[in-house]
Design an enzyme around this catalytic site. Structure first.
Site, PDB file in Angstrom:
ATOM      1  N   PRO A 177       0.820  -1.219   0.000  1.00  0.00           N
ATOM      2  CA  PRO A 177       0.000   0.000   0.000  1.00  0.00           C
ATOM      3  C   PRO A 177       0.854   1.269   0.000  1.00  0.00           C
ATOM      4  O   PRO A 177       1.795   1.391   0.778  1.00  0.00           O
ATOM      5  CB  PRO A 177      -0.807  -0.111   1.293  1.00  0.00           C
ATOM      6  CG  PRO A 177      -0.218  -1.220   2.083  1.00  0.00           C
ATOM      7  CD  PRO A 177       0.673  -2.014   1.207  1.00  0.00           C
ATOM      8  N   GLU A 178       0.531   2.168  -0.900  1.00  0.00           N
ATOM      9  CA  GLU A 178       1.154   3.492  -0.883  1.00  0.00           C
ATOM     10  C   GLU A 178       0.114   4.501  -0.395  1.00  0.00           C
ATOM     11  O   GLU A 178      -1.000   4.135  -0.034  1.00  0.00           O
ATOM     12  CB  GLU A 178       1.678   3.848  -2.282  1.00  0.00           C
ATOM     13  CG  GLU A 178       2.897   3.004  -2.669  1.00  0.00           C
ATOM     14  CD  GLU A 178       3.756   3.679  -3.738  1.00  0.00           C
ATOM     15  OE1 GLU A 178       3.660   4.906  -3.918  1.00  0.00           O
ATOM     16  OE2 GLU A 178       4.525   2.957  -4.395  1.00  0.00           O
ATOM     17  N   ARG A 234       2.148 -10.941   6.304  1.00  0.00           N
ATOM     18  CA  ARG A 234       3.614 -10.788   6.365  1.00  0.00           C
ATOM     19  C   ARG A 234       4.078 -10.030   7.607  1.00  0.00           C
ATOM     20  O   ARG A 234       5.265  -9.999   7.892  1.00  0.00           O
ATOM     21  CB  ARG A 234       4.103 -10.111   5.088  1.00  0.00           C
ATOM     22  CG  ARG A 234       3.785 -10.966   3.857  1.00  0.00           C
ATOM     23  CD  ARG A 234       4.363 -10.381   2.604  1.00  0.00           C
ATOM     24  NE  ARG A 234       5.827 -10.368   2.643  1.00  0.00           N
ATOM     25  CZ  ARG A 234       6.589  -9.885   1.675  1.00  0.00           C
ATOM     26  NH1 ARG A 234       6.024  -9.380   0.599  1.00  0.00           N
ATOM     27  NH2 ARG A 234       7.899  -9.886   1.772  1.00  0.00           N
ATOM     28  N   HIS A 250      -4.516 -14.960  10.076  1.00  0.00           N
ATOM     29  CA  HIS A 250      -3.699 -13.751  10.071  1.00  0.00           C
ATOM     30  C   HIS A 250      -4.444 -12.541  10.647  1.00  0.00           C
ATOM     31  O   HIS A 250      -4.004 -11.415  10.492  1.00  0.00           O
ATOM     32  CB  HIS A 250      -3.212 -13.432   8.658  1.00  0.00           C
ATOM     33  CG  HIS A 250      -2.400 -14.525   8.054  1.00  0.00           C
ATOM     34  ND1 HIS A 250      -1.226 -14.972   8.623  1.00  0.00           N
ATOM     35  CD2 HIS A 250      -2.588 -15.271   6.944  1.00  0.00           C
ATOM     36  CE1 HIS A 250      -0.728 -15.953   7.872  1.00  0.00           C
ATOM     37  NE2 HIS A 250      -1.543 -16.154   6.854  1.00  0.00           N
TER      38      HIS A 250
END
Ligand SMILES: [Zn+2]
Length: 288
Positions: A2-3, A124, A105
């Site tokens: 994500p930016e 992650r 997760h």
């Protein structure tokens, strides 16, 4: 990964679910993500009401009635999902999802009043969360020294030109420097340079005022267009992966190695080079 536009899309998506609601209970399913969770994390959030959702660079900032701010960074793969069990009121139906992709997760689960459940899922685990007193924000290390937001009035050709004036580094690196402009990542830097016809290899201090002006406009435009695309793609989440903030834009340079340049009247091809260990996509014919 994500930016800024993706994080802004997440902020806008979460706002109707969180704003004004009280957090009843927080389940924290592990001691850490990229960093340890703050001490007494769940207790400090419980009974707090979410008064405002802000964003600074790629940080989501939840302003709480407890006087603290919850800072959240999505890392590489973090995402929030929204569930409602009953009577949550005016949530856009497109953003209500029955089940997250893989519950193992789900590292943090926020249970709010009105039956709203927000899950933070991050396979992650490069994301992180921090809590700090809102009135001490000027001392929060993640936020100090950040340059202006690319889509704010504080960012212009003049401020960019000043920031570049003495820099010998390539313009690609300068734009990734969070002190020059906040929240830009690899993808949107490549896009802005392509759009403004500036080579990513060019030494920053050799970019004159007029071109800095053009570059600042390009930065602002690529960010705003991506935010708008994110807003419109919110509708598609239910049919895709159920998460917020992950959507594929069509890029003009990024990821298009060996493809024809899309600049009008340019017959060049996009090439990939590596700068500071990261891929840069650009057209050597129209970017000088
Ligand atoms: Zn070109």
């Amino acid at each position: 990964m994500p930016e800024l536009p993706e994080v802004e899309t997440v902020r806008r998506g979460l706002t109707p679910a969180l704003l004004g609601r009280k957090i009843l209970r927080v389940e924290q399913n592990r001691p850490n993500l990229r960093f340890p969770f703050p001490d007494d994390f769940s207790a400090r959030l419980s009974a707090a009401r979410v008064e405002q959702l802000d964003r600074r660079a790629k940080y989501l900032l939840l302003r709480l009635s407890s006087g603290e701010t919850l800072l959240s960074h999505l890392g590489m793969s973090g995402r929030f999902t929204i569930e409602t069990t009953r009577g949550a009121g005016p949530l856009p139906e497109d953003m209500v999802h029955a089940a997250p992709a893989n519950p193992k997760h789900d590292h943090v689960v926020f249970n709010l009043e009105d039956g709203v459940i927000i899950r933070y899922n991050d396979p992650r685990r490069f994301g992180f969360m921090e809590l700090y007193p809102t009135d001490a924000e000027s001392q929060v290390s993640y936020l100090t020294g950040l340059g202006p937001e690319p889509n704010s009035n504080g960012f212009s050709g003049v401020t960019l030109g000043e920031a570049l004036r003495d820099k010998r580094s390539p313009i690609k690196s300068a734009l990734l420097d969070q002190r020059v402009v906040a929240g830009l990542g690899n993808i949107y830097v490549c896009e802005a340079l392509h759009r403004s016809g500036i080579s990513p290899r060019r030494e920053s201090r050799t970019i004159p005022g007029k071109r800095a002006e053009r570059l600042a406009v390009a930065v602002r435009d690529v960010i705003n267009e991506a935010i708008e695309a994110g807003g419109s793609s919110l509708k598609d989440f239910a049919s895709t992966d159920g998460g917020l903030g992950y959507f594929q834009h069509r890029f003009r340079a990024y990821g298009r190695e060996n493809e024809s340049c899309l600049t009008p009247r340019c017959d060049g091809r996009v090439q990939r080079i590596v700068q500071s260990g990261r891929s840069t996509f650009y057209c050597a014919t129209c970017q000088r």
